[in-house]
Enzyme design. Structure first.
Site, short mmCIF file in Angstrom:
data_model
loop_
_atom_site.label_atom_id
_atom_site.label_comp_id
_atom_site.label_asym_id
_atom_site.label_seq_id
_atom_site.Cartn_x
_atom_site.Cartn_y
_atom_site.Cartn_z
N GLU A 62 0.53 -1.21 0.01
CA GLU A 62 -0.04 0.13 -0.14
C GLU A 62 0.87 1.25 -0.09
OE1 GLU A 62 -1.93 -0.40 3.82
OE2 GLU A 62 -0.31 0.74 4.81
N HIS A 64 0.29 5.77 1.03
CA HIS A 64 -0.83 6.85 1.42
C HIS A 64 0.11 7.91 1.67
CE1 HIS A 64 1.25 4.75 5.02
NE2 HIS A 64 0.43 3.54 4.57
N HIS A 68 4.94 6.41 8.10
CA HIS A 68 5.24 5.57 9.23
C HIS A 68 6.55 5.91 9.87
CE1 HIS A 68 1.55 3.42 8.33
NE2 HIS A 68 2.12 2.72 7.14
N HIS A 102 4.84 0.34 0.06
CA HIS A 102 5.67 -0.23 1.25
C HIS A 102 4.77 -1.73 1.49
CE1 HIS A 102 2.72 2.38 3.37
NE2 HIS A 102 2.77 1.61 4.34
N CYS A 116 5.05 0.41 15.25
CA CYS A 116 4.89 1.53 14.07
C CYS A 116 4.06 2.67 14.52
CB CYS A 116 4.04 0.78 12.97
SG CYS A 116 3.47 2.04 11.53
MN MN Z 1 1.11 1.57 5.63
#
Ligand code: MN
Length: 148
Positions: A62, A64, A68, A102, A116
């Site tokens: 994914e 976004h 992270h 990632h 995370c």
């Molecule tokens: Mn992610």
């Protein structure tokens, strides 16, 4: 147990923290991943989660707009980030920049556990369409990683 101190009750399990199947809205493909939310306080703009990927499992491929910050805690695996596949081991740090594909994969014979940190308010992950997948798979190392 108070919310000021939660003991580790078993390796990588904490008092009063639920172990949940990792789920996302929609049909995001992932395999054998659990999620524990360690810190999520409205007074903080971020959340800290602990993910564990079982041997041979993987998180969703994914991207976004939110970022992270990851600290590997346990096990062994590989991750795709920034157009490269890298081997990861405990206490390695991984930054996932905005809009960067990632994915984390545990080795076949070891789990992969990581902390995370993420924005509390965040955009929804995007999944690759056929064109994005073809672009990623133009790199043989990434193609082998995604298909492994
Ligand atoms: Mn992610």
């Amino acid at each position: 147990m108070t919310r000021h101190h939660r003991r580790q009750t078993a390796p990588l399990r904490w008092e009063g923290v639920d172990v949940r199947e990792y789920k996302q809205e929609g049909s995001a493909p992932f395999r054998d991943v659990t999620r524990q939310v360690l810190f999520a306080d409205p007074a903080l703009a971020s959340e800290l989660r602990y993910f564990e990927v079982a041997p041979g499992g993987h998180t969703t491929l994914e991207r976004h707009a939110h970022v992270h910050a990851v600290v590997i805690q346990h096990g062994r695996g590989r991750c795709l980030v920034g157009g490269r596949v890298v081997a990861v081991a405990p206490f390695d740090l991984i930054e996932v920049p905005p809009l960067t594909w990632h994915q984390f994969r545990a080795d076949d014979d070891a789990p992969l556990g990581f902390l995370c940190m993420v924005d509390a308010a965040r955009d929804r992950p995007q999944l690759p369409d056929a064109e994005a997948l073809a672009q990623l798979c133009a790199d043989p190392a990434i193609a082998a990683f995604i298909r492994s």
